[in-house]
Design an enzyme around this catalytic site. Sequence first.
Site, short mmCIF file in Angstrom:
data_model
loop_
_atom_site.label_atom_id
_atom_site.label_comp_id
_atom_site.label_asym_id
_atom_site.label_seq_id
_atom_site.Cartn_x
_atom_site.Cartn_y
_atom_site.Cartn_z
N HIS C 101 12.08 -57.39 46.11
CA HIS C 101 11.24 -58.34 45.38
C HIS C 101 10.46 -59.15 46.42
O HIS C 101 10.97 -59.40 47.51
CB HIS C 101 12.07 -59.36 44.59
CG HIS C 101 12.98 -58.79 43.56
ND1 HIS C 101 14.18 -58.21 43.86
CD2 HIS C 101 12.89 -58.75 42.20
CE1 HIS C 101 14.78 -57.82 42.75
NE2 HIS C 101 14.02 -58.13 41.73
N ASP C 104 12.60 -61.89 47.81
CA ASP C 104 13.74 -61.51 48.67
C ASP C 104 13.36 -61.58 50.13
O ASP C 104 14.17 -61.96 50.98
CB ASP C 104 14.14 -60.04 48.45
CG ASP C 104 14.49 -59.69 47.05
OD1 ASP C 104 14.94 -60.58 46.31
OD2 ASP C 104 14.32 -58.50 46.68
#
Lengths: 436, 436, 436, 436
Positions: C101, C104
């Site tokens: 993501h 992340d």
Amino acid sequence: MSDLFPGVPVIKFEGPNSDNPLAFKRYDPDKKVGDKTMKEHLRFAMAFWHSLTGAGRDPFGDPTMKRPWDSVADPMEVARARMRGVFELTEKLSIPYFCFHDRDIAPEGASLRETNRNLDQIVALAKDLLKTSPTKVLWGTANLFSNPRFMHGAATSPNPQVFAYAAAQVKKALEVTKELGGKNYVFWGGREGYETLLNTDMRLELDNLGRFLHLAVDYAKEIGFSGQFLIEPKPMEPTKHQYDSDTGACFAFLQEYDLLPNFKLNIETNHATLAGHTIQHELRFARDHGILGSVDANQGDELLGWDTDQFPTNLYHGTFMMYEILKNGGLHSGGLNFDAKPRRGSFTVEDLAISHIAGMDTFARGLEAAFAMIRDGALDRPLADRYAAWGSGIGASIRAGKESLRSLESAALDLGEIALRSGRQEELEAIVNRYL
Amino acid sequence: MSDLFPGVPVIKFEGPNSDNPLAFKRYDPDKKVGDKTMKEHLRFAMAFWHSLTGAGRDPFGDPTMKRPWDSVADPMEVARARMRGVFELTEKLSIPYFCFHDRDIAPEGASLRETNRNLDQIVALAKDLLKTSPTKVLWGTANLFSNPRFMHGAATSPNPQVFAYAAAQVKKALEVTKELGGKNYVFWGGREGYETLLNTDMRLELDNLGRFLHLAVDYAKEIGFSGQFLIEPKPMEPTKHQYDSDTGACFAFLQEYDLLPNFKLNIETNHATLAGHTIQHELRFARDHGILGSVDANQGDELLGWDTDQFPTNLYHGTFMMYEILKNGGLHSGGLNFDAKPRRGSFTVEDLAISHIAGMDTFARGLEAAFAMIRDGALDRPLADRYAAWGSGIGASIRAGKESLRSLESAALDLGEIALRSGRQEELEAIVNRYL
Amino acid sequence: MSDLFPGVPVIKFEGPNSDNPLAFKRYDPDKKVGDKTMKEHLRFAMAFWHSLTGAGRDPFGDPTMKRPWDSVADPMEVARARMRGVFELTEKLSIPYFCFHDRDIAPEGASLRETNRNLDQIVALAKDLLKTSPTKVLWGTANLFSNPRFMHGAATSPNPQVFAYAAAQVKKALEVTKELGGKNYVFWGGREGYETLLNTDMRLELDNLGRFLHLAVDYAKEIGFSGQFLIEPKPMEPTKHQYDSDTGACFAFLQEYDLLPNFKLNIETNHATLAGHTIQHELRFARDHGILGSVDANQGDELLGWDTDQFPTNLYHGTFMMYEILKNGGLHSGGLNFDAKPRRGSFTVEDLAISHIAGMDTFARGLEAAFAMIRDGALDRPLADRYAAWGSGIGASIRAGKESLRSLESAALDLGEIALRSGRQEELEAIVNRYL
Amino acid sequence: MSDLFPGVPVIKFEGPNSDNPLAFKRYDPDKKVGDKTMKEHLRFAMAFWHSLTGAGRDPFGDPTMKRPWDSVADPMEVARARMRGVFELTEKLSIPYFCFHDRDIAPEGASLRETNRNLDQIVALAKDLLKTSPTKVLWGTANLFSNPRFMHGAATSPNPQVFAYAAAQVKKALEVTKELGGKNYVFWGGREGYETLLNTDMRLELDNLGRFLHLAVDYAKEIGFSGQFLIEPKPMEPTKHQYDSDTGACFAFLQEYDLLPNFKLNIETNHATLAGHTIQHELRFARDHGILGSVDANQGDELLGWDTDQFPTNLYHGTFMMYEILKNGGLHSGGLNFDAKPRRGSFTVEDLAISHIAGMDTFARGLEAAFAMIRDGALDRPLADRYAAWGSGIGASIRAGKESLRSLESAALDLGEIALRSGRQEELEAIVNRYL
């Protein structure tokens, strides 16, 4: 041996490479695993109700099973055929035991007296067949749930006459189980619970259930029945709530009513999962509390919410169940009873044999895997390691009852950061896979 | 009274026709229901952790809640603000009690000694606030689950140092609870269980849990803490399996470790449903076994599988819970603790007040409905009728221990068809609806 | 290659008899299974969020994981270390892909501009690392669920500014995924649903979700991103109900909004079980409808009601999943992404490696079993047999659209009893066991 | 009117203070709620199968229900009595409709021809009774699940002869439904699914199901049956998985097979909860997609995993269901069919009447509450407020298709912190309680 099932041959062990559906691939009855044979370890039993009486009905559908007695009209004739059938099938399948309810083996008559007479006739036949057969009775029980008179409970009925009727039925079933050499006697309380608390006096019902079991214990002593008594946990279905909901509830009940000296548990895989527990949990709990008696070996579908009673083919279940059983020193008087039915669409007699074979091979493989794990200390060594600190120092002192909150606080105040070790769950799961 | 929450006025009773979200529609604290006021019956408590410490985090999202101390950096300053806040909110909401964990009210320091010093400072503040406030402490407890050191258990950790640390924490929490006049002391064993049986010695862990609770009982005696001890059942979450899984498992455990004289249960609605039981079942079971101590009043979503801890707005829950509580003669030292949090999207302080109001109105209405049903015998009369036969004849004889399987068989053989009466479930459900 | 994880060596294949936890027992990347290597078949990916960013927090506990950057304060420095870490770990573990993501891999800044700058820096680093590494990007995505601004939804927020913000985030994530050579782009709508219907305009929200996905498709065309779009079904958690609840709901949605040409599904095992389906069902449904895109390979606990995201060690899952994937002709641009986290108590870096190894061995074994079953026609032959009648006679005529209720009635009236054949479920289950 | 049920009087409205179990407390058929009477709003129907044919059997127990025809041996005589019975009961209970399966109303014969002749005779009787009765037929259907020939499916059987047989049965049922003036025709696919994917060609089965429904549509046109076709979602039970699993799956299927122009849904409360959805969700989804056709009004037990088909007494269900139905502009040709059975222990005819009364009062109260909430805008006003921003500015622009990711990014980059408003869930729940 009768030949009601000509399509089912005597099942032989052909080894893992066989693709004969009517052969064992893993179950080799006389193969030694440690100092016992597979047959001695596994103590398989056939469930009379599913295999001989079961018809494939479900809540939305009519019977489907094709059985040799389908065209026989006289219920006593059918009963005789079924009794011969259970011996034929268990012998052909090398299953050493069978289990039964009173009403599985003989039809109800117009009165309790007539019903008992029916039962006596079939019991006489069974006794005769037992003489020449290797098959034995693992356990008997009374069906206190099918007849409408039990709709509101048996021992826990609001109607004392129903209690009395149930008591009469248990008396007879105990006598019959003794007569047929049954090793155990089981209570499954499928109607002992409630549909709604709005109409239920739970306290009275629990007390009555306690009383009922004591009456059975007393009568067993009177007639010299020395088999093991077992209760069977199940949380729900048919009722909203059954009092014997799981091993924890049963252990509470047995303590409360001072029945621990007389009772162990008959634990069923699908009942465990309905209660939200793994079968391994239920077996472990029972083992740790000295009440692991026998096992109803089936499997449920964890995504379905009812008792599907499928034949056990999951190798994880087979392995973990045999792990707990081996750790328990075996099941003693108990056994692995296939409380399982072929799916409604598996309607042939061959399916019935194949289903048992599938289950037996699953447990044979589970036995070998579990035995090897124990032999290798595959799980025991990490476990001993993990809890080692309880064997000395402050761990031992706590266990010896020498510490208090005060003394422990003193110790804790001087601890720096506590060094924890990984729980290693994934590693242990991978280790188990190596044994499958 | 502080004024941290200017948006929350003192909440008044305005009656059922009010559409003011910041007013009670049903909860009228001093209204008499029977011979006690609503306030005395309901004994509401605010949960410090959800209402003062809770931030709206979920497993997939960061904190959302807007609170007056959001911009305060010093954790001790935040702790002081929260402690003032719990008094302000409970006073404005006419909530007579609050409940707390040690770690809710004061931040952890770099060492246990520092943590205890932090706690002492906040406890001193709380003690001061208690002097002039109508608010009291319902119960205290120790948080033995958040810190990583408890990842494998507290009393049931494989590491005895963790046991010692937990013991030190409970010692301090007991002292603090006593100092603040707490009526009860609660154990919730969120890490007392296992993630996998593959790495777990359940027998050792259960024994250690039993030992741990005895140490707490002993220390309470030593320091003269006379509050009621409570354990709180929950089957799972955070762990795969927690030993205190439901009221049945707790009752088994308390018997086994001889803790029944010292412990009752703190029963939570959402924990009940996670265990597959209705809250009414859990309360009834506890009531019938003399171990109904206190209630964590929230609700779950029965179609979701985790602890949602929603504010209780279901009138059926409110009614059935108050029914069991009234039948129990009240909760005695216990209360109705709102172990509930506004939904993550209800992030304002006003939502926090409105949520409590919604819960309080729900229980006020439940109290009135339950009281009326009991007063009218709405359920008691059908119940007495249903079980009447246990009061005489063979029913009484069974209960008096005068019957045996043999005598009951004699009776049963001469019974004709047993006349059963309807269980009337639907009729009883309709009766309950009349009281809502 | 960095050496952030000195405890994790380059993992070698040592074969089934190895008891080295840091070795493959089954996964031999270059071993041919049919005409492809294991590596080509399995297309494993590491999940950046669990393996690099995940900390071991749970709803009742704080982070536990020990990671090399624990003592680093600067979030950008941590981000750089993690990005190097994902290359190091995937290389050491022979995992050819990773997934991420946006949030992340780089921390959020004080504004979207700053956040994007943070992201750009890390993406530049990643691009650099990609040049010399065998590791590639399987898919990218935007985290539209953690930040409080998404508490009521992203594309389905009641606030259009949130929709705009989410759109901006997807735009950037698409650009980044393209820049890093990602093969796919995923949408998981963890907040696209509702907490309560009382405050929800479902029709509007679904329409907005449809619009949002079309905007992404349009933009991908604009920038020349040719990766596959995927949506990921999950029924609930974090919300009460998510619109992409299962493969059926997704297929309905994709048809309704004319998105079938552009989207396939990313199917996760634990999401399937939360929806009450087996993973095999979800894969089969997707395969049968041409929308099987990629897989999040983990497992849940079917007796727990939340997303446990465990590493996949169940050999049945591994086998049935690879069966469906092989029947699908492979996953094409998709892969097997370990959307899994070590248990919170498995906190070491070694556990992280061992967990991946356990999962990879599980799928390697599943691949071999599934391949052999297909090669042998173990399930295909009985299946062809079972449905054979649809290939000729009235079966073929029905399929060709030549029959009507009228013509079929004529046929039916002259049928005698229809001869059914057993469904053979138990036999087929036993056959599968032979391949494990 | 026959007098088979002398214990059931004509049920009168006596108002909320009546404690006569055989009176309506809330359902006052001719009372106006808005511009329609309660009777017109609610369109109640009796389910022939449960109320006339149902016997109280469960998977563990034999029939319990006491019915006037229990001693009648001739199945056609029983069928005639039951048909008279449904008219008597619906008239006494002011229920304007009934629903039936072909096999509920007439027994199967030795051949399909004989079965159809049986059916013709009963249909003739029904037609006669319809002439003089206020009772009408809400819907008819064919039972394609009870007979063993359907054990592996009907339209989705592996055996095309079974497909043909099912087609013949639907043809006849359509004719009969038309003849009796049925307003709708329902398909519930209780066997249209699978027990195990190991033996299932899902693609072929789905295609066949699509074909089957088209054949029915074609035949309805041919014979001029203009009633509404409905399919009824249920995820499981009796099978492991049914294709019509929930409203989402049905919507997917209807789109895929181009059946949307011809079909709506018949949605059942207990089926919704088995699928993990609230009944309000399923109704909302159907309403939002224009496929809300009719309702099977019962309730399940959310803690039990099977279809309990209880009479609906939950006031929240009643209210939320009527809320969706009113918002749908009513059910049009559909109705509220009590697909519910008295509990097995509620075995008297009086229980049957009381159960219907309980359900009718529940929906009457739900209707009044829902109507008042709509009239007051109790939920509509907060909803409009919550989504107001979609009506202008960037919200309107997005909905008008004028924005792109690029334009939205520009907007987002200049947004400061987005101001969110509370979702107010608890406040809305409290508002609903005010209307109960």
